[in-house]
Design an enzyme around this catalytic site. Structure first.
Site, PDB file in Angstrom:
ATOM      1  CE  LYS A  81      -0.862   0.063   4.938  1.00  0.00           C
ATOM      2  NZ  LYS A  81      -1.247   0.655   6.040  1.00  0.00           N
ATOM      3  CG  ASP A  82       3.936   2.067   2.615  1.00  0.00           C
ATOM      4  OD1 ASP A  82       2.813   2.476   2.967  1.00  0.00           O
ATOM      5  OD2 ASP A  82       4.781   1.629   3.415  1.00  0.00           O
ATOM      6  NE  ARG A 129      -7.379   3.194   3.969  1.00  0.00           N
ATOM      7  CZ  ARG A 129      -7.598   2.419   5.021  1.00  0.00           C
ATOM      8  NH1 ARG A 129      -8.795   1.901   5.227  1.00  0.00           N
ATOM      9  NH2 ARG A 129      -6.629   2.135   5.874  1.00  0.00           N
ATOM     10  NE  ARG A 130      -6.392   2.405   8.928  1.00  0.00           N
ATOM     11  CZ  ARG A 130      -5.100   2.145   9.031  1.00  0.00           C
ATOM     12  NH1 ARG A 130      -4.276   3.070   9.514  1.00  0.00           N
ATOM     13  NH2 ARG A 130      -4.613   0.981   8.676  1.00  0.00           N
ATOM     14  NE  ARG A 151       4.801  10.408  10.323  1.00  0.00           N
ATOM     15  CZ  ARG A 151       5.879  10.543   9.568  1.00  0.00           C
ATOM     16  NH1 ARG A 151       6.249  11.733   9.147  1.00  0.00           N
ATOM     17  NH2 ARG A 151       6.612   9.500   9.226  1.00  0.00           N
ATOM     18  NE  ARG A 157       0.774   5.277  13.285  1.00  0.00           N
ATOM     19  CZ  ARG A 157       0.241   5.584  12.107  1.00  0.00           C
ATOM     20  NH1 ARG A 157      -0.996   5.260  11.826  1.00  0.00           N
ATOM     21  NH2 ARG A 157       0.957   6.215  11.203  1.00  0.00           N
ATOM     22  CB  CYS A 248      -0.141   6.419  -1.002  1.00  0.00           C
ATOM     23  SG  CYS A 248       1.289   6.753  -1.985  1.00  0.00           S
TER      24      CYS A 248
END
Length: 323
Positions: A81-82, A129-130, A151, A157, A248
């Protein structure tokens, strides 16, 4: 092939080292050669800026690709996904192994599920997106949450929850699985609730394109780790992302899964979502077609769904769209 060790370029994070270690073992088995990990620091690892400001998750990829091109490493492992959607001509995406769990998960205080979060709960994520989908889901269930941009690595996190700064954080299940911390999850978010990032849960094994016999032999050897169904799914998802011109860091979710009739896989369904980060507007569509047998067929599936989403107003939800 000689017994000379293959050099695998990896980011230094605990997660990158874990997933690279797993790939190294698999590559050793198919090539019969030892594999050594070469740690490479990327700009995304040292910068404290928000990812969207420094060019999205592609900043984790550039340094690894440069090391490949310079011949400092023989191959590299990325979180798929990166990867930017355009593939450089001098590099080959040699393998996409079987995909891990694609879901997003919640790590919340006191073992809370998403539905049990108190009104006004502070939920951390670095992903637009989240944010878009969590806010939309909360709104549809009469909940009010506050999404907080964060981040950092998994430790950082989850630390926000343990310190009481946040009520919950949302992470990818695959990452927690790969570092052996899946037991900290308090809720698995169904893909019907939150569509993952295009390529989430999948790894990309990249090497130099076969310009000489040695490179060509490595492309072929790494290809043994490729899972054709995973590759078809992530190709369709990334084609959707590319056709939305989204990059992305855009609020785009996509997931392709296989629809089976008993033991026979009949069709591939591709779902896509794009939305405003406050969750007030989402464009969510899906399309179903025969399982793609070629790269071009998988690309076409993604482009078709993107065209439908753009016709429904998706472009306006992503900020400025480069034409």
């Amino acid at each position: 092939m000689s017994e000379q060790a293959l050099r695998l370029g990896t980011r230094r994070s605990k997660l990158a080292m874990a997933q690279s270690g797993q790939v190294a073992d698999a590559v050793s088995q198919v090539t019969g050669r030892p594999v050594e990990l070469v740690e490479i620091t990327t700009y995304g690892d040292v910068s404290r800026e928000h990812l969207a400001q420094i060019g999205g998750t592609g900043v984790f990829v550039t340094a690894l690709r440069e090391a490949l091109v310079r011949g400092e490493v023989d191959f590299a492992v990325h979180s798929l996904k990166d990867l930017p959607t355009a593939q450089p001509e001098d590099l080959a995406l040699a393998a996409v192994p079987v995909r891990e769990d694609v879901r997003d998960v919640l790590v919340a205080r006191d073992g809370l599920t998403f539905a049990e979060l108190p009104d006004g709960a502070r939920v951390g994520t670095g992903s637009p997106r989240r944010m878009a989908q969590l806010n939309a889901y909360a709104f549809s269930h009469g909940l009010t949450i506050e999404t907080v941009a964060i981040r950092g690595n998994i430790d950082t996190r989850v630390g926000f929850v343990h310190s009481g700064e946040l009520d919950a954080v949302v992470l990818a299940a695959a990452g927690l699985n790969r570092i052996g911390r899946i037991d900290e999850v308090t809720d698995f978010l169904s893909v019907d609730t939150v569509l993952p990032a295009p390529g989430q849960g999948a790894l990309a094994i990249e090497c130099r394109a076969g310009h000489n016999a040695q490179d060509a032999a490595l492309v072929a050897a790494l290809g043994e780790l490729d899972d054709p169904l995973t590759r078809a799914a992530v190709t369709a998802e990334r084609s959707l992302l590319a056709a939305l011109e989204a990059g992305c860091s855009a609020p785009v979710g996509a997931f392709a899964d296989l629809l089976a009739d008993g033991q026979t896989v009949k069709e591939m369904r591709l779902r896509g979502v794009v939305g405003t980060t406050d969750g007030s507007t989402l464009v969510q569509l899906s399309t179903t077609g025969p399982v793609p047998e070629t790269h071009d067929q998988a690309m076409a599936l993604g482009r078709e769904l993107a065209a439908e989403m753009l016709a429904k107003g998706a472009a306006g939800l992503m900020g400025e769209r480069a034409l």
